[in-house]
Design a protein around this motif. Structure first.
Motif, short mmCIF file in Angstrom:
data_model
loop_
_atom_site.label_atom_id
_atom_site.label_comp_id
_atom_site.label_asym_id
_atom_site.label_seq_id
_atom_site.Cartn_x
_atom_site.Cartn_y
_atom_site.Cartn_z
N LEU A 1 0.84 -1.19 0.00
CA LEU A 1 0.00 0.00 0.00
C LEU A 1 0.88 1.24 0.00
N PRO A 2 0.51 2.25 -0.78
CA PRO A 2 1.31 3.47 -0.82
C PRO A 2 1.17 4.27 0.46
N PHE A 3 2.20 5.05 0.77
CA PHE A 3 2.08 6.02 1.84
C PHE A 3 0.98 6.99 1.47
N ASN A 4 0.42 7.67 2.44
CA ASN A 4 -0.60 8.69 2.21
C ASN A 4 -1.89 8.13 1.63
N GLY A 5 -2.21 6.89 1.95
CA GLY A 5 -3.44 6.31 1.45
C GLY A 5 -3.39 6.21 -0.06
N ASP A 6 -4.47 6.62 -0.70
CA ASP A 6 -4.51 6.54 -2.17
C ASP A 6 -4.32 7.91 -2.81
N ALA A 7 -3.64 8.81 -2.10
CA ALA A 7 -3.44 10.17 -2.60
C ALA A 7 -2.44 10.20 -3.76
N TYR A 8 -2.77 11.00 -4.76
CA TYR A 8 -1.82 11.27 -5.83
C TYR A 8 -0.98 12.47 -5.44
N ILE A 9 0.23 12.54 -5.98
CA ILE A 9 1.19 13.58 -5.62
C ILE A 9 1.66 14.30 -6.87
N ASP B 1 15.58 24.81 -2.46
CA ASP B 1 15.70 23.99 -3.66
C ASP B 1 15.39 22.52 -3.44
N ASP B 2 14.72 22.21 -2.33
CA ASP B 2 14.32 20.82 -2.14
C ASP B 2 12.85 20.67 -2.45
N TRP B 3 12.28 19.57 -2.13
CA TRP B 3 10.96 19.18 -2.60
C TRP B 3 9.82 19.98 -2.01
N CYS B 4 8.84 20.28 -2.86
CA CYS B 4 7.51 20.74 -2.49
C CYS B 4 6.54 19.78 -3.17
N PHE B 5 5.39 19.58 -2.57
CA PHE B 5 4.43 18.69 -3.22
C PHE B 5 3.00 19.12 -2.97
N GLU B 6 2.14 18.76 -3.91
CA GLU B 6 0.69 18.86 -3.76
C GLU B 6 0.21 17.43 -3.55
N ARG B 7 -0.58 17.23 -2.49
CA ARG B 7 -1.12 15.90 -2.21
C ARG B 7 -2.63 15.97 -2.39
N TYR B 8 -3.12 15.21 -3.37
CA TYR B 8 -4.55 15.16 -3.70
C TYR B 8 -5.17 14.01 -2.92
N THR C 1 -11.16 15.09 -3.13
CA THR C 1 -12.04 14.49 -4.14
C THR C 1 -13.53 14.68 -3.86
N THR C 2 -13.88 15.03 -2.63
CA THR C 2 -15.29 15.18 -2.27
C THR C 2 -15.54 16.57 -1.71
N PRO C 3 -16.17 17.44 -2.48
CA PRO C 3 -16.44 18.80 -1.98
C PRO C 3 -17.33 18.78 -0.74
N ASP C 4 -17.10 19.74 0.15
CA ASP C 4 -17.91 19.87 1.35
C ASP C 4 -19.23 20.58 1.03
N GLU C 5 -20.00 20.92 2.06
CA GLU C 5 -21.31 21.54 1.86
C GLU C 5 -21.23 22.89 1.16
N LYS C 6 -20.04 23.53 1.17
CA LYS C 6 -19.84 24.81 0.48
C LYS C 6 -19.26 24.62 -0.92
N GLY C 7 -19.04 23.36 -1.31
CA GLY C 7 -18.46 23.08 -2.61
C GLY C 7 -16.95 23.21 -2.65
N ASN C 8 -16.32 23.26 -1.47
CA ASN C 8 -14.86 23.41 -1.39
C ASN C 8 -14.17 22.10 -1.09
N VAL C 9 -12.92 22.02 -1.48
CA VAL C 9 -12.05 20.88 -1.18
C VAL C 9 -10.79 21.40 -0.49
N ILE C 10 -9.98 20.47 0.01
CA ILE C 10 -8.72 20.83 0.66
C ILE C 10 -7.59 20.19 -0.12
N LEU C 11 -6.64 21.01 -0.56
CA LEU C 11 -5.42 20.54 -1.20
C LEU C 11 -4.30 20.65 -0.17
N ASP C 12 -3.58 19.57 0.05
CA ASP C 12 -2.43 19.58 0.95
C ASP C 12 -1.22 20.08 0.17
N TYR C 13 -0.52 21.07 0.71
CA TYR C 13 0.66 21.62 0.04
C TYR C 13 1.84 21.49 1.00
#
Length: 121
Positions: free
Chosen positions: A7-15, A90-97, A103-115
């Motif tokens: 199983l990948p780290f971070n669940g099934d999140a894409y990076i 100059d080292d790593w930055c990532f977006e974790r989806y 993937t699932t918007p909340d009641e306001k239609g917003n999502v959270i992107l991990d940076y």
């Protein structure tokens, strides 16, 4: 011997990850896996040394262009600096989806992107 599914780290999140190589950004899209994971044929990989990261949670509409700007990156750096964290230059930055935050918007239609931004400790 029975093969076990890795199983990948971070669940099934894409990076989406980036770091600087010879003064230019190098981008990778994929998933994080443990260091000894076998890479399937025809796939590429990059080994990332273990680093410390601070993660900013960005909250907006999924299709918001604000998620992916240098202004947002700089805002995260300012927030980290205010909390006495220093970016590891100059080292790593990532977006974790992450599912379901991204993937699932909340009641306001917003999502959270991990940076994530690599930091010196």
């Amino acid at each position: 011997m029975e093969a076990k599914e890795r199983l990948p780290f971070n669940g099934d999140a894409y990076i989406g990850a980036v770091h600087i190589v010879d003064g230019m950004p190098e981008y990778w899209i994929g998933m994080f896996f443990p260091a000894d994971t076998e890479v399937p044929e025809s796939f590429e990989y990059v080994d990332i040394e273990p680093l410390n990261y601070a993660v900013c949670y960005l909250y907006d509409k999924e299709n918001s262009g604000e998620f992916y700007t240098m202004d947002t990156h700089n805002m995260c750096l300012a927030k980290l600096k205010a909390r006495h964290f220093n970016r590891k230059e100059d080292d790593w930055c990532f977006e974790r989806y992450n599912c379901p935050r991204f993937t699932t918007p909340d009641e306001k239609g917003n999502v959270i992107l991990d940076y994530g931004i690599s930091i010196d400790c």
